[in-house]
Write an enzyme that holds these catalytic residues in place. Structure first.
Site, mmCIF file in Angstrom:
data_model
loop_
_atom_site.group_PDB
_atom_site.id
_atom_site.type_symbol
_atom_site.label_atom_id
_atom_site.label_comp_id
_atom_site.label_asym_id
_atom_site.label_seq_id
_atom_site.Cartn_x
_atom_site.Cartn_y
_atom_site.Cartn_z
ATOM 1 N N GLU A 82 0.839 -1.208 0.000
ATOM 2 C CA GLU A 82 0.000 0.000 0.000
ATOM 3 C C GLU A 82 0.878 1.264 0.000
ATOM 4 O OE1 GLU A 82 -2.225 0.521 3.627
ATOM 5 O OE2 GLU A 82 -3.644 1.910 2.696
ATOM 6 N N LYS A 112 -9.546 2.518 -2.129
ATOM 7 C CA LYS A 112 -9.725 1.910 -0.795
ATOM 8 C C LYS A 112 -11.118 2.241 -0.253
ATOM 9 C CE LYS A 112 -7.155 1.928 3.616
ATOM 10 N NZ LYS A 112 -5.839 2.288 4.178
ATOM 11 N N CYS A 159 -5.713 -2.626 2.338
ATOM 12 C CA CYS A 159 -5.416 -2.682 3.783
ATOM 13 C C CYS A 159 -6.604 -2.888 4.715
ATOM 14 C CB CYS A 159 -4.608 -1.468 4.200
ATOM 15 S SG CYS A 159 -3.848 -1.743 5.821
HETATM 16 N N1 LIG Z 1 -3.219 1.244 6.164
HETATM 17 C C1 LIG Z 1 -4.237 0.881 6.913
HETATM 18 O O1 LIG Z 1 -5.387 0.914 6.503
HETATM 19 N N2 LIG Z 1 -3.925 0.511 8.165
HETATM 20 C C2 LIG Z 1 -4.913 0.327 9.168
HETATM 21 C C3 LIG Z 1 -4.479 -0.604 10.204
HETATM 22 C C4 LIG Z 1 -4.816 -2.008 9.910
HETATM 23 O O2 LIG Z 1 -5.795 -2.273 9.217
HETATM 24 O O3 LIG Z 1 -4.109 -2.884 10.393
#
Ligand SMILES: NC(=O)NCCC(=O)O
Length: 368
Positions: free
Chosen positions: A103, A180, A217
């Protein structure tokens, strides 16, 4: 229970239905020289009478940022292009057909700082930016589909920022983008300061090597998000991520693996590595002292198969390329056995969900 039986049971439990992939020595040498791990595994399916195997090689790349976070923006981007470009070259030596990066791969994961500058300067056009041009070159050179998750600047809509995966076909065309869908509001992941929930829905990209989707993510915590990509026909769902040890590590091995089982597809979870230092301190809204870093991004990228098996994870600390050969026929074979798509009561869920989001929703609680 006699010791020999206990040992047999244990052996049975730990046997994994994948095997190691033989990788060319030249690729292993190049990886060693360039200081990253290179691992390869194969997921096989049973032979069928009517369909030949649908074998595809997928590469997942996890990496640290290359330059300090206060180096000039363009130098940081260029250094990451160089590093990841070298890793893609090794992926090509291993016969990879589809490669996916982590990401926001062209930048530090700076959203924790809640500062705009210089981080918004890392945003690029998904169709025409420097990074997309770089990926187009890679795709053409290596005949490889490239999944490139970036911070997108959408000039057509007032310069809006999005967290977006750009999918470049092996012919070097931008096949499309997937934004996203779920923006975290947890710990230091203050991404809602920068961009809103994506508006591209659940696109699935028909590539020459199979139908792929990208669940970015935090979307991995949402089973319905995985489901929607699957309902649109995804055979492989990538989950490019950035997440830190203290927050999510216990969940990491479970979520993408469970999604592969629940949706009869392959899933590919990718996380960056390293600790990123920011010159300006920031607080986490938890009563603790201001600090300069987010914690440790723990890597551990892996591939999960629809039958519940998974590859070992890459390192928690080192850059790495995971090459997985998978026979996509396994998806239908597992679906025909478990029938989750056939037995899912989607019409019932759809109806109840429609009611549950109404203001006057009355939960169905039966009382004495
Ligand atoms: N980049 C992101 O969405 N991180 C959020 C934390 C997670 O989902 O572990």
């Amino acid at each position: 229970m006699p010791l020999i039986r206990i040992l047999k049971c244990l052996t049975f439990k730990i046997v994994m239905p994948f095997r190691k992939l033989n990788l060319p020595q030249s690729a292993l040498d190049a990886a060693e020289e360039q200081d990253f791990d290179l691992k390869g595994y194969v997921f096989e399916a049973s032979p069928e009478q009517l369909r030949p195997p649908r074998t595809v090689r997928v590469g997942l790349i996890q990496n640290k940022i290359v330059l300090p976070t206060d180096a000039p923006v363009l130098e940081q981007i260029t250094a990451l292009h160089k590093r990841v470009g070298e890793m893609v070259e090794v992926a090509a030596m291993c016969g990879v057909n589809i490669v996916c990066f982590q990401e926001a791969w062209t930048m530090p994961f700076a959203f924790c700082t809640r500062e705009r500058e210089p981080w918004t300067e890392f945003a690029e056009s998904a169709e025409d930016g420097l990074t997309t041009h770089f990926c187009i070159q890679l795709a053409k050179k290596y005949n490889m589909v490239v999944v490139s998750p970036i911070l997108e600047r959408d000039e057509i809509h007032g310069g809006t920022l999005w967290n977006t995966a750009v999918v470049v076909s092996n012919n070097g065309n931008v096949l499309g983008t997937s934004r996203k869908n779920h923006i975290p509001r947890v710990g230091d992941f203050n991404e809602s300061t920068y961009y809103m929930e994506g508006n591209t829905g659940h696109p699935v990209f028909q590539t020459q090597f199979g139908k792929i989707a990208v669940n970015i993510c935090y979307g991995r915590h949402h089973p319905l998000n995985w489901l929607m990509y699957s309902l649109h026909g995804a055979e492989i769902i990538f989950n490019p991520s950035a997440t830190v040890g203290l927050l999510s590590e216990p969940m990491w091995p479970i979520e993408a693996r469970n999604a592969a089982i629940a949706n009869h597809c392959f899933t590919c979870a990718i996380n960056r590595v390293g600790t990123e230092y920011f010159r300006n301190e920031f607080t986490s809204g938890d009563g603790k002292k201001a600090h300069h870093d987010f914690g440790h991004f723990y890597g551990s990228s892996y591939v999960a198969a629809p039958d519940g098996s998974r590859s070992p994870g890459l390192s928690r600390t080192r850059d790495g390329l995971l090459v997985t050969e998978m026979d996509l026929n396994l998806n239908r074979q597992v679906a025909d056995k478990w029938n989750f798509k056939m037995t899912g009561r989607y019409e019932m869920y759809a109806e109840e969900l429609k009611k549950a989001i109404q203001h006057d929703f009355k939960p169905n609680i039966v009382k004495e």
